[in-house]
Design a protein around this motif. Structure first.
Motif, PDB file in Angstrom:
ATOM      1  N   GLY A  96      33.908 -41.809 105.762  1.00  0.00           N
ATOM      2  CA  GLY A  96      33.724 -41.925 107.211  1.00  0.00           C
ATOM      3  C   GLY A  96      34.206 -43.254 107.755  1.00  0.00           C
ATOM      4  O   GLY A  96      34.827 -43.311 108.823  1.00  0.00           O
ATOM      5  N   VAL A  97      33.941 -44.329 107.026  1.00  0.00           N
ATOM      6  CA  VAL A  97      34.413 -45.650 107.466  1.00  0.00           C
ATOM      7  C   VAL A  97      35.944 -45.691 107.493  1.00  0.00           C
ATOM      8  O   VAL A  97      36.550 -46.188 108.459  1.00  0.00           O
ATOM      9  CB  VAL A  97      33.859 -46.748 106.533  1.00  0.00           C
ATOM     10  N   LEU A  98      36.580 -45.157 106.455  1.00  0.00           N
ATOM     11  CA  LEU A  98      38.049 -45.164 106.404  1.00  0.00           C
ATOM     12  C   LEU A  98      38.641 -44.325 107.533  1.00  0.00           C
ATOM     13  O   LEU A  98      39.659 -44.699 108.128  1.00  0.00           O
ATOM     14  CB  LEU A  98      38.528 -44.644 105.043  1.00  0.00           C
ATOM     15  N   ASN A  99      38.012 -43.182 107.839  1.00  0.00           N
ATOM     16  CA  ASN A  99      38.501 -42.365 108.955  1.00  0.00           C
ATOM     17  C   ASN A  99      38.380 -43.115 110.287  1.00  0.00           C
ATOM     18  O   ASN A  99      39.256 -43.013 111.154  1.00  0.00           O
ATOM     19  CB  ASN A  99      37.725 -41.050 109.019  1.00  0.00           C
ATOM     20  N   THR A 100      37.290 -43.845 110.459  1.00  0.00           N
ATOM     21  CA  THR A 100      37.132 -44.652 111.676  1.00  0.00           C
ATOM     22  C   THR A 100      38.195 -45.735 111.748  1.00  0.00           C
ATOM     23  O   THR A 100      38.793 -45.975 112.811  1.00  0.00           O
ATOM     24  CB  THR A 100      35.733 -45.294 111.697  1.00  0.00           C
ATOM     25  N   LEU A 101      38.456 -46.402 110.622  1.00  0.00           N
ATOM     26  CA  LEU A 101      39.484 -47.441 110.605  1.00  0.00           C
ATOM     27  C   LEU A 101      40.863 -46.866 110.898  1.00  0.00           C
ATOM     28  O   LEU A 101      41.667 -47.485 111.611  1.00  0.00           O
ATOM     29  CB  LEU A 101      39.484 -48.147 109.242  1.00  0.00           C
ATOM     30  N   LYS A 102      41.151 -45.664 110.368  1.00  0.00           N
ATOM     31  CA  LYS A 102      42.465 -45.045 110.602  1.00  0.00           C
ATOM     32  C   LYS A 102      42.684 -44.794 112.090  1.00  0.00           C
ATOM     33  O   LYS A 102      43.728 -45.156 112.647  1.00  0.00           O
ATOM     34  CB  LYS A 102      42.561 -43.735 109.820  1.00  0.00           C
ATOM     35  N   VAL A 103      41.706 -44.181 112.742  1.00  0.00           N
ATOM     36  CA  VAL A 103      41.832 -43.910 114.178  1.00  0.00           C
ATOM     37  C   VAL A 103      41.932 -45.207 114.977  1.00  0.00           C
ATOM     38  O   VAL A 103      42.745 -45.339 115.902  1.00  0.00           O
ATOM     39  CB  VAL A 103      40.637 -43.066 114.659  1.00  0.00           C
ATOM     40  N   ILE A 374      25.509 -47.523 109.930  1.00  0.00           N
ATOM     41  CA  ILE A 374      26.460 -47.359 111.043  1.00  0.00           C
ATOM     42  C   ILE A 374      26.613 -48.675 111.805  1.00  0.00           C
ATOM     43  O   ILE A 374      27.736 -49.111 112.120  1.00  0.00           O
ATOM     44  CB  ILE A 374      25.977 -46.244 111.998  1.00  0.00           C
ATOM     45  N   MET A 375      25.478 -49.314 112.099  1.00  0.00           N
ATOM     46  CA  MET A 375      25.538 -50.592 112.820  1.00  0.00           C
ATOM     47  C   MET A 375      26.287 -51.644 112.014  1.00  0.00           C
ATOM     48  O   MET A 375      27.089 -52.413 112.559  1.00  0.00           O
ATOM     49  CB  MET A 375      24.115 -51.065 113.127  1.00  0.00           C
ATOM     50  N   LEU A 376      26.045 -51.681 110.708  1.00  0.00           N
ATOM     51  CA  LEU A 376      26.720 -52.654 109.860  1.00  0.00           C
ATOM     52  C   LEU A 376      28.231 -52.422 109.846  1.00  0.00           C
ATOM     53  O   LEU A 376      29.027 -53.379 109.906  1.00  0.00           O
ATOM     54  CB  LEU A 376      26.164 -52.579 108.437  1.00  0.00           C
ATOM     55  N   ALA A 377      28.638 -51.147 109.796  1.00  0.00           N
ATOM     56  CA  ALA A 377      30.068 -50.835 109.765  1.00  0.00           C
ATOM     57  C   ALA A 377      30.754 -51.284 111.054  1.00  0.00           C
ATOM     58  O   ALA A 377      31.802 -51.957 111.020  1.00  0.00           O
ATOM     59  CB  ALA A 377      30.259 -49.330 109.564  1.00  0.00           C
ATOM     60  N   TYR A 378      30.177 -50.937 112.200  1.00  0.00           N
ATOM     61  CA  TYR A 378      30.800 -51.328 113.470  1.00  0.00           C
ATOM     62  C   TYR A 378      30.747 -52.835 113.682  1.00  0.00           C
ATOM     63  O   TYR A 378      31.682 -53.434 114.235  1.00  0.00           O
ATOM     64  CB  TYR A 378      30.132 -50.602 114.632  1.00  0.00           C
ATOM     65  N   LEU A 379      29.650 -53.465 113.257  1.00  0.00           N
ATOM     66  CA  LEU A 379      29.546 -54.918 113.404  1.00  0.00           C
ATOM     67  C   LEU A 379      30.612 -55.625 112.570  1.00  0.00           C
ATOM     68  O   LEU A 379      31.271 -56.573 113.039  1.00  0.00           O
ATOM     69  CB  LEU A 379      28.157 -55.387 112.977  1.00  0.00           C
ATOM     70  N   THR A 380      30.832 -55.153 111.350  1.00  0.00           N
ATOM     71  CA  THR A 380      31.833 -55.766 110.480  1.00  0.00           C
ATOM     72  C   THR A 380      33.238 -55.622 111.059  1.00  0.00           C
ATOM     73  O   THR A 380      34.019 -56.584 111.105  1.00  0.00           O
ATOM     74  CB  THR A 380      31.773 -55.136 109.082  1.00  0.00           C
ATOM     75  N   VAL A 381      33.558 -54.403 111.511  1.00  0.00           N
ATOM     76  CA  VAL A 381      34.893 -54.175 112.075  1.00  0.00           C
ATOM     77  C   VAL A 381      35.104 -55.000 113.344  1.00  0.00           C
ATOM     78  O   VAL A 381      36.156 -55.625 113.541  1.00  0.00           O
ATOM     79  CB  VAL A 381      35.089 -52.673 112.367  1.00  0.00           C
ATOM     80  N   SER A 382      34.087 -55.036 114.207  1.00  0.00           N
ATOM     81  CA  SER A 382      34.220 -55.775 115.466  1.00  0.00           C
ATOM     82  C   SER A 382      34.389 -57.275 115.219  1.00  0.00           C
ATOM     83  O   SER A 382      35.233 -57.930 115.850  1.00  0.00           O
ATOM     84  CB  SER A 382      33.002 -55.527 116.352  1.00  0.00           C
ATOM     85  N   LEU A 383      33.607 -57.830 114.305  1.00  0.00           N
ATOM     86  CA  LEU A 383      33.731 -59.255 114.011  1.00  0.00           C
ATOM     87  C   LEU A 383      35.079 -59.579 113.374  1.00  0.00           C
ATOM     88  O   LEU A 383      35.660 -60.643 113.625  1.00  0.00           O
ATOM     89  CB  LEU A 383      32.588 -59.704 113.093  1.00  0.00           C
ATOM     90  N   THR A 384      35.590 -58.651 112.561  1.00  0.00           N
ATOM     91  CA  THR A 384      36.901 -58.868 111.949  1.00  0.00           C
ATOM     92  C   THR A 384      38.000 -58.894 113.011  1.00  0.00           C
ATOM     93  O   THR A 384      38.887 -59.759 112.997  1.00  0.00           O
ATOM     94  CB  THR A 384      37.192 -57.767 110.918  1.00  0.00           C
ATOM     95  N   ILE A 385      37.954 -57.921 113.931  1.00  0.00           N
ATOM     96  CA  ILE A 385      38.950 -57.895 115.012  1.00  0.00           C
ATOM     97  C   ILE A 385      38.843 -59.162 115.866  1.00  0.00           C
ATOM     98  O   ILE A 385      39.856 -59.779 116.229  1.00  0.00           O
ATOM     99  CB  ILE A 385      38.756 -56.630 115.874  1.00  0.00           C
ATOM    100  N   SER A 386      37.625 -59.555 116.194  1.00  0.00           N
ATOM    101  CA  SER A 386      37.434 -60.752 117.022  1.00  0.00           C
ATOM    102  C   SER A 386      37.968 -61.999 116.319  1.00  0.00           C
ATOM    103  O   SER A 386      38.633 -62.845 116.950  1.00  0.00           O
ATOM    104  CB  SER A 386      35.956 -60.934 117.344  1.00  0.00           C
TER     105      SER A 386
END
Length: 401
Positions: A96-103, A374-386
């Motif tokens: 699920g995390v990889l699918n979110t990253l792909k999109v 779920i919160m950890l996944a989105y938090l990690t991705v958001s902080l990485t982008i930022s």
């Protein structure tokens, strides 16, 4: 004033020092208020945790992450890694995390490209082009993104024909309500060698550009990098492809039974989600680009015109580099919005992290753990982008000397 406040034999009043309390000290009050605020946060947190643990224990609900090693027992339609119903819950959540990253990654790239084009088009002197860009921005920005996802999903699944009557705009490419099918190079070491050679060439081109920048700063003259770079990016992969046998076989989709087999498959859910998020976010990026360009002083345009530069060259070499310092910070917010809006994928059945975690939650009953993941996944991705965008913004910032 009473006579007790006067010196004996003198008419001048005696200064009376007011009594000082530690509460009158601004520094003491600031520390005290912070201690009180922290105590309230700890008390509320303790109450919530204690109450939650009590309710979980009273309902015989297990806590912890031991369930991640158990067999999931459900299938996922789209996976970037090997996965089956016998895989663990941890593997399912990683899918699920990889699918979110792909999109998110594909959406960010295309939304940026479309947003830049639309933003520049809004400032065009061509009346029709500017109005069409305005209609695009105002239409997509003011329609909820969830409705747009339903629109694209309904358009693909209801308007396109079944696989047996699939549309074929190009030889080997099929459009149907089962998604898009297209040919891809068949698995062969030659293609992988070409891909590795392309990556190596990209690194070499980057080194050449850094060297050219340093020479330009030192001497004022910039070595040519365009033609050598294109030669490396095209020539090196071709050489690797030829050395490893020059494969030309393509894996072309073919209709077998009720669906296509082979080739590259793009599901209706992924296509609808990518289209909806990309076009919606591009409308906001377009406005950011337009405002960034307008923030550059008019004198820059006039000075470039006085030097005889063409409008395209002026935009590319003078206006856009200055506008980026205005464009990048709000664009970062749009990248984060696109990533977080990908959680709407559950509405059209795309297996992102939210969808997979919901299925896991229903099977295990461990809601707190899955919501936390779920919160950890989105938090990690958001902080990485930022972090990446802040680094990029710092690199392109104007340096005053």
């Amino acid at each position: 004033m009473t006579n007790g406040n006067r010196r004996p034999g003198s008419s001048a009043p005696v200064a009376v020092r007011p009594s000082r309390s530690f509460l009158n000290d601004a520094g003491v009050r600031a520390v005290l208020f912070q201690i009180l605020a922290m105590a309230m946060v700890i008390a509320v947190g303790w109450f919530l945790v204690d109450n939650t643990l009590y309710n979980l224990a009273s309902r015989n609900i297990q806590t912890g992450f031991d369930y991640l090693t158990r067999e999931s027992g459900f299938a996922i339609g789209e996976t970037l890694i090997p996965y089956s119903a016998t895989s663990t819950y941890a593997t399912a959540l990683w899918v699920g995390v990889l699918n979110t990253l792909k999109v998110s990654l594909i959406g960010i790239v295309f939304a940026t490209l479309i947003g830049v084009v639309i933003g520049v088009a809004r400032l065009s002197s061509n009346w029709l082009l500017a109005r069409l860009a305005t209609i695009y921005v105002e239409s997509l920005r003011n329609v909820p993104v969830l409705l747009q996802l339903f629109f694209w999903y309904g358009l693909i699944t209801e308007v396109l024909p079944s696989p047996r009557q699939a549309m074929q705009p190009i030889e080997g490419v099929f459009l149907s309500n089962r998604g898009f099918k297209m040919p891809v190079p068949a698995d062969h070491p030659g293609w992988w060698a070409a891909l590795v050679a392309f990556l190596v060439a990209a690194v070499i081109v980057r080194v050449l550009m850094i060297r050219a920048n340093r020479i330009q700063e030192r001497t004022g003259e910039r070595p040519r990098t365009l033609l050598p770079g294109l030669g490396l990016l095209i020539g090196l992969p071709l050489v690797a492809w030829a050395v490893f046998g020059a494969p030309t076989t393509l894996d072309t989709p073919a209709l077998k039974g009720f669906n296509f087999v082979g080739g590259l498959s793009v599901s209706p859910e992924f296509a609808a989600l990518t289209l909806g998020l990309t076009l919606y976010t591009a409308a906001f990026i377009a406005e950011t680009v337009r405002s960034g360009i307008q923030a550059v002083g008019k004198g820059q345009w006039e000075a470039a015109a006085a030097l005889g530069l063409k409008p395209g060259v002026t935009m590319r070499l003078i206006i856009l580099p200055q506008a980026l310092r205005v464009i990048v910070p709000p664009t970062t917010s749009q990248f984060l919005n696109l990533t977080k809006n990908s959680s709407l994928a559950v509405a059209i059945g795309y297996p992102d992290i939210v969808s997979v975690a919901n299925t896991t939650l229903n099977q295990t009953g461990q809601a707190i753990e899955n919501i936390a993941l779920i919160m950890l996944a989105y938090l990690t991705v958001s902080l990485t982008i930022s972090a990446f965008m802040n680094w990029y913004n710092k690199r392109i910032a104007l340096v005053e000397r």
